[in-house]
Scaffold this active site. Sequence first.
Site, short mmCIF file in Angstrom:
data_model
loop_
_atom_site.label_atom_id
_atom_site.label_comp_id
_atom_site.label_asym_id
_atom_site.label_seq_id
_atom_site.Cartn_x
_atom_site.Cartn_y
_atom_site.Cartn_z
N GLU A 115 69.68 39.47 36.03
CA GLU A 115 69.37 38.08 35.66
C GLU A 115 70.63 37.21 35.68
O GLU A 115 70.56 36.01 35.97
CB GLU A 115 68.76 38.03 34.24
N THR A 171 64.21 36.82 31.32
CA THR A 171 62.81 36.94 31.71
C THR A 171 61.95 37.20 30.48
O THR A 171 62.45 37.54 29.42
CB THR A 171 62.64 38.09 32.73
N LYS A 196 56.81 36.27 25.58
CA LYS A 196 57.22 37.44 24.78
C LYS A 196 58.46 38.05 25.42
O LYS A 196 58.47 38.30 26.62
CB LYS A 196 56.04 38.41 24.80
N ASP A 197 59.51 38.26 24.61
CA ASP A 197 60.71 38.89 25.17
C ASP A 197 61.27 39.91 24.19
O ASP A 197 60.59 40.30 23.23
CB ASP A 197 61.76 37.82 25.53
N MET A 198 62.54 40.33 24.44
CA MET A 198 63.13 41.37 23.59
C MET A 198 64.45 40.93 22.95
O MET A 198 65.16 41.77 22.39
CB MET A 198 63.34 42.65 24.42
N GLU A 199 64.81 39.64 23.06
CA GLU A 199 66.10 39.19 22.51
C GLU A 199 66.05 37.87 21.76
O GLU A 199 66.85 37.64 20.83
CB GLU A 199 67.15 39.05 23.63
N ASP A 204 55.88 38.84 34.07
CA ASP A 204 54.65 39.64 33.97
C ASP A 204 53.66 38.96 33.04
O ASP A 204 54.05 38.23 32.14
CB ASP A 204 54.96 41.06 33.47
N1 FMC Z 1 57.82 41.93 27.07
C1 FMC Z 1 59.04 41.96 26.50
N2 FMC Z 1 60.18 41.66 27.15
C2 FMC Z 1 60.09 41.28 28.42
C3 FMC Z 1 58.84 41.21 29.07
C4 FMC Z 1 57.67 41.55 28.34
N3 FMC Z 1 56.46 41.54 28.87
N4 FMC Z 1 59.08 40.81 30.32
N5 FMC Z 1 60.42 40.63 30.48
C5 FMC Z 1 61.05 40.91 29.35
C6 FMC Z 1 62.56 40.83 29.20
C7 FMC Z 1 63.15 41.38 27.90
O1 FMC Z 1 63.67 40.31 27.12
C8 FMC Z 1 64.24 42.35 28.35
O2 FMC Z 1 65.51 41.75 28.39
C9 FMC Z 1 63.81 42.74 29.75
O3 FMC Z 1 63.10 41.63 30.26
C10 FMC Z 1 62.88 43.94 29.80
O4 FMC Z 1 63.44 45.11 29.41
#
Ligand code: FMC
Length: 261
Positions: free
Chosen positions: A32, A110, A193-196, A219
Amino acid sequence: MAPPETQPDAPSEDVQSKPISSILIFIAMHTEALPLVNRFQLTEAVDSSYPKGVPWVRYHGVYKNLHLNIVQPGKDPVLGVDSVGTISASLVTYASVLALQPDLIINAGTAGGFKAKGAAIGDVFLASEVAFHDRRIPIPVFDLYGVGLRPACSTCNISQELNLKIGRLSTGDSLDMSPHDEASIIANEATIKDMEGAAVAYVADLLKVPVIFIKAVTDIVDGDKPTAEEFLQNLTAVTAALDETVAKAIDFIAGKCISEL
Ligand code: FMC
């Protein structure tokens, strides 16, 4: 007489009205970050401001009088994959803010999107608010602490200028979505929705630095494709859209102050 009510947490007027001169861009994955590093011709820092031996990576340079720093959590020292997720995001952001004293943080990356809330693959969103969906503490007030809802810095002008979608971002430490997570994400009224994100927001709030979130959809969480497969399939193309948008946002920010975003 009681003192007038103030908002100690809001950035001071001085911060709001002074031109932004330094931006910290936190990006979790190298894929990214790379297009932006190349676009702005940033160079990798040999960093004495991070503890010795950490995998954190920093690229820096100057563009239109803005000091740009792109920071990444880097590769897991044992497994060699990007250190995605909340723990590394908060550590790197914390150390970087202390070292660099930025005027603004951008968390770019992402995200998964909910088609029921209007998200589509390749859309780029600005988050209005961020919250956690995997910190369930069913005790009064601790429940709210767990959710950790925080507003992003106001970005009406950027979203208008760049024609970006706006939505709430929900953060958790898993790429997939358990039924528990799903219920919390719905309660958070999230579109992406993400992870950070919420972890970066926590640090930004702690250290009183305005933060914005630029998230591109890789996605569809409420679609029929397996998330990991769809994520990997779209990562490169969607990263190009993210790169374009972050670059336009930086062009827009140059010469402006926080209150003009
Ligand atoms: N759910 C959670 N995180 C992500 C996602 C999803 N459906 N799609 N892309 C992401 C992001 C997260 O923030 C991570 O940095 C990475 O992409 C996926 O491991």
